[in-house]
Structure formats: structure tokens, C-alpha cells
Write an enzyme that holds these catalytic residues in place. Structure first.
Site, PDB file in Angstrom:
ATOM      1  N   THR A 169       0.794  -1.230   0.000  1.00 26.56           N
ATOM      2  CA  THR A 169       0.000   0.000   0.000  1.00 26.56           C
ATOM      3  C   THR A 169       0.825   1.277   0.000  1.00 26.56           C
ATOM      4  OG1 THR A 169      -0.197  -0.160   2.420  1.00 26.56           O
ATOM      5  CG2 THR A 169      -2.012  -1.059   1.098  1.00 26.56           C
ATOM      6  N   ARG A 206      -1.388  -4.686   6.274  1.00 34.40           N
ATOM      7  CA  ARG A 206      -2.154  -4.814   7.512  1.00 34.40           C
ATOM      8  C   ARG A 206      -3.465  -4.030   7.499  1.00 34.40           C
ATOM      9  NH1 ARG A 206       2.058  -2.880  11.868  1.00 34.40           N
ATOM     10  NH2 ARG A 206       2.441  -1.384  10.172  1.00 34.40           N
ATOM     11  N   ASP A 236      -0.532  -9.461   8.992  1.00 35.90           N
ATOM     12  CA  ASP A 236       0.585  -8.848   9.704  1.00 35.90           C
ATOM     13  C   ASP A 236       1.722  -9.858   9.721  1.00 35.90           C
ATOM     14  OD1 ASP A 236       2.392  -7.712  11.412  1.00 35.90           O
ATOM     15  OD2 ASP A 236       0.980  -7.368  13.058  1.00 35.90           O
ATOM     16  N   ASN A 253       8.272  -7.250   0.081  1.00 31.41           N
ATOM     17  CA  ASN A 253       8.634  -5.855   0.283  1.00 31.41           C
ATOM     18  C   ASN A 253       8.376  -5.360   1.704  1.00 31.41           C
ATOM     19  OD1 ASN A 253       8.969  -2.874  -0.571  1.00 31.41           O
ATOM     20  ND2 ASN A 253       6.856  -2.960   0.164  1.00 31.41           N
ATOM     21  N   TYR A 289      19.057  -3.476  11.599  1.00 28.27           N
ATOM     22  CA  TYR A 289      18.453  -3.251  10.296  1.00 28.27           C
ATOM     23  C   TYR A 289      19.393  -3.717   9.179  1.00 28.27           C
ATOM     24  CZ  TYR A 289      16.214  -1.017   6.321  1.00 28.27           C
ATOM     25  OH  TYR A 289      15.612  -0.783   5.101  1.00 28.27           O
ATOM     26  N   LYS A 348      19.001  -7.009   6.582  1.00 30.91           N
ATOM     27  CA  LYS A 348      19.011  -6.871   5.127  1.00 30.91           C
ATOM     28  C   LYS A 348      20.196  -7.622   4.515  1.00 30.91           C
ATOM     29  CE  LYS A 348      15.281  -4.439   4.742  1.00 30.91           C
ATOM     30  NZ  LYS A 348      14.075  -5.064   4.107  1.00 30.91           N
ATOM     31  N   THR A 356       9.349   7.482   0.459  1.00 32.03           N
ATOM     32  CA  THR A 356       8.210   6.657   0.844  1.00 32.03           C
ATOM     33  C   THR A 356       7.792   7.061   2.262  1.00 32.03           C
ATOM     34  OG1 THR A 356       9.522   4.915   1.909  1.00 32.03           O
ATOM     35  CG2 THR A 356       9.227   4.755  -0.485  1.00 32.03           C
TER      36      THR A 356
END
Length: 257
Positions: free
Chosen positions: A10, A33, A59, A86, A148, A152, A183
Site C-alpha cells: 500500500t 495490515r 501482519d 517488500n 536493520y 538486510k 516513501t
């Protein structure tokens, strides 16, 4: 007509994938979600492009959510030809400033969900002899930058290893490593972006176009911009100690921890 399933569809990169794939004539399974937001997105893409868009509320930080999406990926009567993993997020704060619950939630979404959904999709695709998976990682994967970056990095290593194991099967797997993209990512994490240089920002639609071109070429790793390709080239030759210090300083200023 083929079907693509996109998690985190979304907003941001996920929404850009949805727009591009719908414009190309693919039916979609949209996963996020927010059911209401998914419904609006599905209606808009259907009205614009005449494709079918299924809404799947899940979720991916929960077992039930992952299992719901995995079940759709293994539906042999309604096969998914392209999976775009994603969904993801960042935590604001340095190591030990972020709660363990939030750290584990990130690993659940970035690593466990990616493993389980990729495996569900790839098994079904291998049976048919065709299909593709795009796992969205980050250039942070190549920098020593906390949970993080570590998560990745796992996505990149897992995806490239799986791609080698499935070579010749007709199933393509690719890790996508963007830099800063305009984004909702930073806003949701409570991170300011005013101090990020303008040249570092990427356009989500152009990024997706480059990523799909790389997937079609059979690449297992995509860094879809010359600026970031050059930066990552420098990262490869920089001393690890120096790189860690620079990464720590820039991470506090610009990115998730």
C-alpha cells in the site's frame, strides 16, 4: 495473464511495484495490515488497468499473518508467478536503545517471513518450472549498521544462495537493494529526512522499472541506480574499521539503526 503477490503493497516501493505490474497486465494479490487501504488500492488498480486485485490482510510480524500469505502462495489452482517480499520497517534508536521486542519483530518480518514466503512460493514455482521472487533488501546490507543492516544482509545472502541452488529450475530469485526512496518508511519510524542530501533520493517508480529489468536479465542482485552502485563499489575497497565509523555516524543522521 500472470499473478503477482506483493507484501507491503500500500505504500512506497510496494505500491510502485503494484502500479507497474498492474499497468503491465498482471493480476495482483495485495498484502498489508490495513484492510481499508488495501481495498482502495485494489479498486483503483482494477479501474485503471482492468486487472483483478485480491486483498489479503496480514501482519507478517505474526505467525498467523505469515501462514495466511504462505497458504495463498501454495494455492496450486490459483498460482502466483511473481512474489515481491517488500514488507519491512526501521526502528529509531541505537543498539540497546531499541526494545528487544521491537528488534525481534523486525527480524520476524525481514528474515523469518522472507524465508517462509520465499520457500512457499519457490516450491510451487519449481513444480511449474517458472516464476520469480524479488526480496527487497537495502544498500544498508553492505554496511555494519546494527539490526536493520544485519537483517538486510541476511536477505541478500539468503536470496543469492537460494538463486544458485535453484539455477536451471526456471525460478528466478533476486535481492533488490535500494538506497533512500521517498516513501512513508522514515515517517513511520519517526525519523527526520530534512538532512538527507537531495542527490541521495531515488524515485520509487524508476527503481521498480530498473529492478524488473534486472530480474528479466537473470540477476540475483540489483542495485538499481548508478549513484548507489558507485557508492557500494567504494564500500568494497574501504577498510572495515573506517567503514564502521562512517556508517555509525551517517546511520545516526540518516537511517534506521
Amino acid at each position: 495473464m500472470t499473478t503477482a503477490l506483493i507484501t507491503g503493497s500500500t505504500a512506497g516501493i510496494g505500491a510502485a511495484f503494484a502500479r507497474r505490474l498492474a499497468a503491465d497486465g498482471h493480476d495482483l494479490v495485495l498484502v498489508a495490515r490495513d484492510t481499508e487501504r488495501l481495498g482502495r488500492q485494489a479498486t483503483e488498480l482494477h479501474d485503471l488497468h482492468g486487472i483483478e486485485a485480491q486483498v489479503l490482510t496480514a501482519d507478517l510480524a505474526t505467525d498467523d499473518g505469515v501462514e495466511t500469505v504462505a497458504a495463498r502462495l501454495t494455492d496450486r489452482k490459483n498460482p502466483v508467478d511473481l512474489l515481491v517480499n517488500n514488507a519491512g520497517f526501521g526502528n529509531k534508536g541505537r543498539y540497546l536503545d531499541v526494545s528487544m521486542a521491537d528488534e525481534l519483530r523486525m527480524l520476524k518480518v525481514h528474515c523469518e517471513a522472507v524465508l517462509r514466503l520465499t520457500s512457499a512460493a519457490a516450491e510451487a514455482m519449481r513444480e511449474r518450472g517458472r516464476g520469480g521472487v524479488v526480496n527487497v533488501a537495502s544498500v544498508a546490507a553492505f554496511l555494519p549498521r546494527g539490526t536493520y543492516g544485519a537483517s538486510k544482509a541476511w536477505v541478500v545472502q539468503f536470496t543469492q544462495g537460494a538463486a544458485r541452488d535453484l539455477a536451471g529450475s526456471g525460478v528466478r530469485l533476486m535481492a533488490l537493494c535500494p538506497g533512500f526512496v521517498r516513501t512513508e518508511f522514515h515517517e513511520r519510524a519517526g525519523m527526520g529526512t530534512d538532512n538527507i542530501p537531495g542527490w541521495m533520493w531515488l524515485d520509487a517508480d524508476k527503481l521498480v522499472a530498473a529492478a524488473l529489468a534486472d530480474l528479466a536479465r537473470g540477476k540475483s542482485l540489483s542495485i538499481p541506480d548508478p549513484r548507489y552502485k558507485a557508492l557500494m563499489g567504494l564500500v568494497k575497497v574501504a577498510p572495515r574499521g573506517l567503514l564502521g565509523g562512517i556508517s555509525s555516524r551517517t546511520g545516526r543522521r540518516y537511517g534506521p539503526q
